[in-house]
Design an enzyme around this catalytic site. Structure first.
Site, PDB file in Angstrom:
ATOM      1  N   LYS A 107       6.645   5.542   0.799  1.00  0.00           N
ATOM      2  CA  LYS A 107       6.279   5.336   2.205  1.00  0.00           C
ATOM      3  C   LYS A 107       5.894   6.649   2.884  1.00  0.00           C
ATOM      4  O   LYS A 107       5.290   6.643   3.950  1.00  0.00           O
ATOM      5  CB  LYS A 107       7.402   4.632   2.957  1.00  0.00           C
ATOM      6  CG  LYS A 107       7.561   3.185   2.501  1.00  0.00           C
ATOM      7  CD  LYS A 107       8.536   2.408   3.358  1.00  0.00           C
ATOM      8  CE  LYS A 107       8.608   0.944   2.917  1.00  0.00           C
ATOM      9  NZ  LYS A 107       9.387   0.784   1.663  1.00  0.00           N
TER      10      LYS A 107
HETATM   11  C1  LIG Z   1       9.141  -0.410   0.934  1.00  0.00           C
HETATM   12  C2  LIG Z   1       9.560  -0.339  -0.500  1.00  0.00           C
HETATM   13  C3  LIG Z   1       9.073  -1.237  -1.480  1.00  0.00           C
HETATM   14  C4  LIG Z   1       8.185  -2.401  -1.114  1.00  0.00           C
HETATM   15  O1  LIG Z   1       6.893  -1.999  -0.764  1.00  0.00           O
HETATM   16  P1  LIG Z   1       5.899  -3.014  -0.031  1.00  0.00           P
HETATM   17  O2  LIG Z   1       4.676  -2.240   0.246  1.00  0.00           O
HETATM   18  O3  LIG Z   1       6.603  -3.490   1.195  1.00  0.00           O
HETATM   19  O4  LIG Z   1       5.663  -4.134  -0.994  1.00  0.00           O
HETATM   20  C5  LIG Z   1       9.421  -1.049  -2.795  1.00  0.00           C
HETATM   21  N1  LIG Z   1      10.252  -0.055  -3.163  1.00  0.00           N
HETATM   22  C6  LIG Z   1      10.769   0.815  -2.262  1.00  0.00           C
HETATM   23  C7  LIG Z   1      11.702   1.870  -2.735  1.00  0.00           C
HETATM   24  C8  LIG Z   1      10.427   0.724  -0.915  1.00  0.00           C
HETATM   25  O5  LIG Z   1      10.959   1.587  -0.038  1.00  0.00           O
END
Ligand SMILES: *Cc1c(COP(=O)(O)O)cnc(C)c1O
Length: 433
Positions: A107
């Site tokens: 993210k």
């Molecule tokens: C947010 C997150 C996901 C999921 O990602 P999306 O884009 O919402 O599908 C998977 N793994 C981790 C560690 C995350 O923080």
């Protein structure tokens, strides 16, 4: 580039408007009006480009009308300042490590790019922009790190007191500068209710320039497509068809992969990997989409029962199930299977994977049972030390914590304690900005 709403294709917005609004008024999601194809010479010669150069080419194809090239370069060079290496486990199995950013999760790419583009569009305003975020833990950390010291922007993070892990709390409260943490004596829902109320309160919005940093913001989606190109670059000389296995919750990451493919990246197939919250795998196999309340699992960042980006996936496929399912396979796995996969990867490859990545591994192996010649790239979405208690007890070994997370242990927590009364929050906002 114009952006349209998935609910009302005639409803359009500029990049700037789409970024600051986050969501269109009709509650759809913004999508780029056209998805440009990158040139064959670029796609064939990816190996000659650095990650930042690749990111620039991809972003520039989409946004050249909105941000001049020299400014876009600066945005990219500031936002994408850490690598996305591919680690090869065996001939057909690779891991794309997306955890080399400040908050140790993928993210960071979205949060940092969004912060820089918001700051860019805000540059001629004399009033600071205030980003309000309610968090139950993880997203807040990436947003705080992403906006840290970004000129012209203040971030106010509301989190439920006592309900986030100690390390997550430090990620929100120890940075200081333009990041303020409000510790709310309530639940995540209380935090979210306070934020929503502030956005609807004209007395507040008249005097404070508010914006959100929602995960569905288009400025978070676009940068997530960069690393698909970067990963492909690192394996293309092996000459195998490439599949990506994407551990998914709200499906932003997978949607960004679809965007990369539409821009010309020759991806053979996508794998939607989920835990027991498997409404998208279920849709892919049955054609019926049934959102439901989420269940708590070991891979908790993927505990989503009504994935927000599913609307974007449908939009990309014009709601045509049989075409979507020919491009994407979906599989869901239990916590028990996830634990076994973490142990197996450690025993076989001496590699420590986090629970989310392990779900991606399981899904890849299931797909490869029928496609053994495909080279699989698992997106490792977070560093295993983010889930240190679980990972250490499952693997019965210590997991080293990277320096940038470890320093937070000793950092001082600074928060503003507040109850759930909206009037208090409002007075605080009006008093501070
Ligand atoms: C947010 C997150 C996901 C999921 O990602 P999306 O884009 O919402 O599908 C998977 N793994 C981790 C560690 C995350 O923080």
């Amino acid at each position: 580039m114009q952006f349209y709403s998935t609910n009302t294709p005639a409803l359009r917005a500029s990049l700037q408007e789409a970024i600051f609004k986050g969501l269109p008024d009709d509650n759809g999601l913004y999508m780029p009006l056209e998805i440009p194809r990158l040139s064959d010479s670029f796609l064939k010669n990816l190996a000659n480009y650095s990650f930042q150069e690749i990111a620039f080419e991809v972003a520039n194809a989409l946004l050249h009308e909105d941000i001049p090239a020299s400014d876009l370069k600066k945005i990219i060079d500031t936002a994408i300042d850490f690598p996305a290496p591919v680690v090869q486990l065996d001939d057909h199995t690779c891991v794309l490590e997306l955890f080399h950013g400040p908050s140790l999760a993928f993210k960071d790419f979205g949060a940092r790019f969004m912060a820089q583009t918001m700051s860019y569009f805000n540059r001629s305003e004399d009033k600071e922009l205030v980003i309000l975020v309610a968090t139950s833990g993880d997203t807040g950390g990436a947003v705080a790190a992403g906006f840290y010291k970004t000129p012209g922007i203040q971030v106010v993070i509301l989190y439920p007191s006592g309900k986030v892990s100690p390390l997550q709390e430090k990620q929100l409260t120890a940075l200081g500068h333009n990041i303020t943490a409000l510790e709310i004596d309530g639940t995540f829902d209380d935090c979210q209710a306070l934020v929503k109320k502030a956005f609807l309160d004209q007395e507040v919005t008249r005097s404070v320039r508010l914006s959100s940093a929602n995960s569905i913001n288009i400025a978070r989606l676009i940068p997530q497509s960069f690393y698909y190109f970067e990963a492909y670059k690192q394996v293309m000389n092996q000459g195998k068809p490439v599949v990506f296995s994407v551990p998914s919750g709200n499906f932003g990451n997978l949607t960004a992969g679809l965007l990369a493919q539409k821009m010309g990246l020759p991806v053979a197939h996508f794998i939607a990997a989920t835990n027991s919250n498997d409404v998208v795998p279920e849709y892919l196999s049955t054609g019926t989409y049934t959102p439901r309340p989420s269940q708590r699992t070991l891979s908790n960042a993927m505990d989503v029962g009504a994935p927000s980006n599913f609307a974007r996936m449908l939009d990309l496929y014009c709601s045509t199930w049989n075409i979507m399912k020919s491009d994407i396979s979906g599989y869901g796995f239990s916590d028990a299977a996830t634990i076994e996969a973490m142990k197996e990867i450690h025993a076989r490859y001496n590699y420590v994977i986090d629970p989310h990545g392990a779900v991606g591994y399981l899904a890849l192996k299931k797909y490869q049972a029928a496609h053994p010649d495909h080279l699989g790239i698992i997106l490792e979405t977070a560093h295993p030390s983010k889930f240190i208690e679980d990972v250490e007890s499952i693997l019965e070994k210590q997991v080293p914590i990277p320096e940038r997370l470890a320093v937070l242990h000793d950092a001082q927590k600074v928060s503003v304690k507040m109850n759930t009364q909206y009037d208090n929050f409002k007075a605080w906002l009006l008093g501070h900005f």
